[in-house]
Design a protein around this motif. Structure first.
Motif, PDB file in Angstrom:
ATOM      1  N   VAL A 171       0.805  -1.215   0.000  1.00 11.40           N
ATOM      2  CA  VAL A 171       0.000   0.000   0.000  1.00 11.40           C
ATOM      3  C   VAL A 171       0.847   1.280   0.000  1.00 11.40           C
ATOM      4  CG1 VAL A 171      -1.609   1.375   1.388  1.00 11.40           C
ATOM      5  CG2 VAL A 171      -2.105  -1.038   0.918  1.00 11.40           C
ATOM      6  N   PRO A 172       1.909   1.399   0.826  1.00 11.54           N
ATOM      7  CA  PRO A 172       2.699   2.640   0.776  1.00 11.54           C
ATOM      8  C   PRO A 172       3.240   2.950  -0.619  1.00 11.54           C
ATOM      9  CG  PRO A 172       3.253   1.390   2.742  1.00 11.54           C
ATOM     10  CD  PRO A 172       2.382   0.496   1.909  1.00 11.54           C
ATOM     11  N   THR A 173       3.700   1.918  -1.334  1.00 17.75           N
ATOM     12  CA  THR A 173       4.211   2.141  -2.688  1.00 17.75           C
ATOM     13  C   THR A 173       3.081   2.523  -3.639  1.00 17.75           C
ATOM     14  OG1 THR A 173       6.084   0.638  -2.412  1.00 17.75           O
ATOM     15  CG2 THR A 173       5.345   1.053  -4.653  1.00 17.75           C
ATOM     16  N   LEU A 174       1.942   1.842  -3.537  1.00 13.46           N
ATOM     17  CA  LEU A 174       0.841   2.133  -4.453  1.00 13.46           C
ATOM     18  C   LEU A 174       0.314   3.553  -4.250  1.00 13.46           C
ATOM     19  CD1 LEU A 174      -1.193  -1.215  -4.525  1.00 13.46           C
ATOM     20  CD2 LEU A 174       0.811  -0.518  -5.850  1.00 13.46           C
ATOM     21  N   LYS A 175       0.289   4.022  -3.011  1.00 10.38           N
ATOM     22  CA  LYS A 175      -0.153   5.391  -2.749  1.00 10.38           C
ATOM     23  C   LYS A 175       0.810   6.401  -3.380  1.00 10.38           C
ATOM     24  CE  LYS A 175      -1.472   6.335   1.473  1.00 10.38           C
ATOM     25  NZ  LYS A 175      -1.507   6.332   2.966  1.00 10.38           N
ATOM     26  N   LYS A 176       2.094   6.124  -3.292  1.00 14.49           N
ATOM     27  CA  LYS A 176       3.080   7.029  -3.908  1.00 14.49           C
ATOM     28  C   LYS A 176       2.939   7.035  -5.426  1.00 14.49           C
ATOM     29  CE  LYS A 176       6.451   6.441  -0.183  1.00 14.49           C
ATOM     30  NZ  LYS A 176       7.757   5.830   0.215  1.00 14.49           N
ATOM     31  N   LEU A 177       2.724   5.863  -5.998  1.00 13.81           N
ATOM     32  CA  LEU A 177       2.567   5.786  -7.449  1.00 13.81           C
ATOM     33  C   LEU A 177       1.298   6.495  -7.914  1.00 13.81           C
ATOM     34  CD1 LEU A 177       3.697   2.087  -8.002  1.00 13.81           C
ATOM     35  CD2 LEU A 177       4.884   4.132  -8.834  1.00 13.81           C
ATOM     36  N   ALA A 178       0.211   6.350  -7.150  1.00 18.02           N
ATOM     37  CA  ALA A 178      -1.032   7.017  -7.509  1.00 18.02           C
ATOM     38  C   ALA A 178      -0.876   8.538  -7.467  1.00 18.02           C
ATOM     39  CB  ALA A 178      -2.148   6.578  -6.575  1.00 18.02           C
ATOM     40  N   LYS A 179      -0.076   9.028  -6.546  1.00 16.86           N
ATOM     41  CA  LYS A 179       0.179  10.465  -6.468  1.00 16.86           C
ATOM     42  C   LYS A 179       1.093  10.922  -7.598  1.00 16.86           C
ATOM     43  CE  LYS A 179       1.806  14.050  -3.273  1.00 16.86           C
ATOM     44  NZ  LYS A 179       2.332  14.334  -1.893  1.00 16.86           N
ATOM     45  N   GLN A 180       2.081  10.100  -7.921  1.00 14.75           N
ATOM     46  CA  GLN A 180       3.042  10.434  -8.963  1.00 14.75           C
ATOM     47  C   GLN A 180       2.413  10.345 -10.360  1.00 14.75           C
ATOM     48  OE1 GLN A 180       6.716   8.371  -8.351  1.00 14.75           O
ATOM     49  NE2 GLN A 180       7.635   8.970 -10.285  1.00 14.75           N
ATOM     50  N   PHE A 181       1.484   9.385 -10.529  1.00 12.43           N
ATOM     51  CA  PHE A 181       0.841   9.169 -11.830  1.00 12.43           C
ATOM     52  C   PHE A 181      -0.686   9.125 -11.630  1.00 12.43           C
ATOM     53  CE2 PHE A 181       4.919   6.793 -11.868  1.00 12.43           C
ATOM     54  CZ  PHE A 181       5.604   7.567 -12.814  1.00 12.43           C
ATOM     55  N   PRO A 182      -1.327  10.268 -11.432  1.00 11.17           N
ATOM     56  CA  PRO A 182      -2.739  10.284 -11.032  1.00 11.17           C
ATOM     57  C   PRO A 182      -3.700   9.716 -12.072  1.00 11.17           C
ATOM     58  CG  PRO A 182      -1.938  12.505 -11.502  1.00 11.17           C
ATOM     59  CD  PRO A 182      -0.742  11.630 -11.463  1.00 11.17           C
ATOM     60  N   ASP A 183      -3.307   9.642 -13.322  1.00 11.97           N
ATOM     61  CA  ASP A 183      -4.198   9.115 -14.358  1.00 11.97           C
ATOM     62  C   ASP A 183      -3.932   7.655 -14.684  1.00 11.97           C
ATOM     63  OD1 ASP A 183      -5.454  11.604 -14.680  1.00 11.97           O
ATOM     64  OD2 ASP A 183      -3.864  12.285 -16.043  1.00 11.97           O
ATOM     65  N   THR A 184      -2.999   7.036 -13.997  1.00 16.25           N
ATOM     66  CA  THR A 184      -2.590   5.668 -14.318  1.00 16.25           C
ATOM     67  C   THR A 184      -3.529   4.660 -13.655  1.00 16.25           C
ATOM     68  OG1 THR A 184      -0.275   6.244 -14.628  1.00 16.25           O
ATOM     69  CG2 THR A 184      -0.744   3.967 -14.014  1.00 16.25           C
TER      70      THR A 184
END
Length: 359
Positions: A171-184
């Motif tokens: 979850v910590p990684t997925l939250k960072k990725l969602a913030k970094q790539f909001p449309d992904t």
């Protein structure tokens, strides 16, 4: 260590081990019937559930070991922060070839791959955390740093998650990725989106086995695996687990997630093979009487690659975290021996963590 932390560490062991194209078009995912249609997956049945809503594997459930075996295993896992990292996977910091040069794959560590196909980039089971656990820092230690920093990623067009164990759904990684790539979009098996949504990761696509989605010119297929799911008390097998295939007009890639050896590999090979590259787990298989129902050993991974009609196999899920009893360097050594003795029709792509290679 407090009683609460001891309990959390023991709980983790049962969960995790028993265990740049922003304009890419995202088409609505379609469910293909097993009869008719140009993209049908006639040999791939959807996952079934029992009367309590628990998902079922294709093959009968294997043994998870005796109570004594499991208690001993959990006790040894509590001590993993003190285990030395001898035999961990090799790591490279050398500059890699451009991801724009060709279809390529980079091993970030464990089951995390950065894959580039037909101009699009995606991640598999991304984990950049040091400890995959509900209560870090208690849990398995990361012995090798990620082979690529999050800030150095190219634009990620989609993210694949195979199941909800902590070393695969971080979850910590997925939250960072969602913030970094909001449309992904995050592409997950059935009944996993709620967990992501709970943590603010809302751009999700859920699929059952045999269902597909199209992202740009890549077709993503949700496929069976012989495994299980659990993150807490009372949620055993309530969320689906899967493997994935990603196909472009000229390449076919398979990501195995986490799985025991099972009859589904031949079904997948017949339905979607041959594959140019299959990434298969080879570690976390000891003690064998506990792990054989959910994790392949290296010899079984070779059999799976042959069933999948693979041209090349990439071993993953070893040498990064302390997840089981075998020495850290044993899975790769056994894999290389098995490759030489079991087949002449399969080649291996063995990467250092951080290394990228065309396929």
């Amino acid at each position: 260590m407090t009683p609460r932390n001891l309990l959390a560490a023991g709980l983790f062991c049962g969960l995790a081990v028993a265990c740049a194209n922003p304009q890419a078009e995202l088409a609505a995912h379609e469910h293909y019937e097993t009869t008719g249609g140009s993209m049908k997956l006639a040999l791939i049945p959807p996952a079934e559930q029992d009367d309590d809503g628990r998902y079922l594997n294709l093959d009968p459930e294997g043994s998870h070991g005796s109570i004594a075996t499991r208690l001993g295993f959990f006790g040894r896992r509590i001590l993993t922060p003190f285990r030395a990292g001898a035999g961990a996977a090799e790591h490279t910091t050398e500059a890699q070839v451009s991801i724009e040069a060709a279809d390529s794959v980079q091993w970030v560590g464990h089951s995390t791959l950065l894959v580039s196909m037909h101009g699009l980039h995606f991640l598999t089971d991304p984990i950049w955390s040091n400890t995959p656990s509900p209560t870090p820092p208690f849990g398995p230690s990361r012995f090798v740093p990620p082979g690529l920093a999050l800030q150095d990623l190219p634009y990620i067009d989609f993210i694949l998650v195979s199941h909800n164990h902590y070393d695969h759904l971080d979850v910590p990684t997925l939250k960072k990725l969602a913030k970094q790539f909001p449309d992904t979009p995050f592409v997950v098996p059935k009944d996993n989106a709620a967990l992501l949504n709970k943590h603010g990761v809302n751009n999700t696509i859920e699929l059952n086995w045999g269902e597909q989605t199209q992202i740009g010119n890549l077709t993503i297929s949700c496929l069976p695996a012989q495994h299980w799911s659990k993150r807490g008390i009372g949620d055993t097998r309530q969320a689906l687990w899967s493997s994935w295939s990603v196909t472009s007009p000229n390449k076919r890639f398979y990501f195995g997630g986490d799985s025991a050896y099972f009859s589904g590999y031949k079904l997948i090979g017949d339905a979607l093979g041959p594959f140019d590259l299959v990434a298969l787990p080879i570690g976390a298989y000891s003690p064998r009487d506990m792990m054989q129902g959910s994790h392949m050993n290296p010899e079984e991974a070779i059999k799976a690659a042959l069933d999948l009609r693979a041209t090349r196999v990439l071993p993953i899920h070893y040498g990064t975290f302390d997840l089981s009893d075998e020495p850290l360097d044993e899975p790769l050594a056994r894999f290389e021996t098995a490759l030489q003795t079991m087949t002449n029709n399969l080649s291996a792509l063995i990467l250092k963590i951080g290394e990228r290679h065309a396929f």
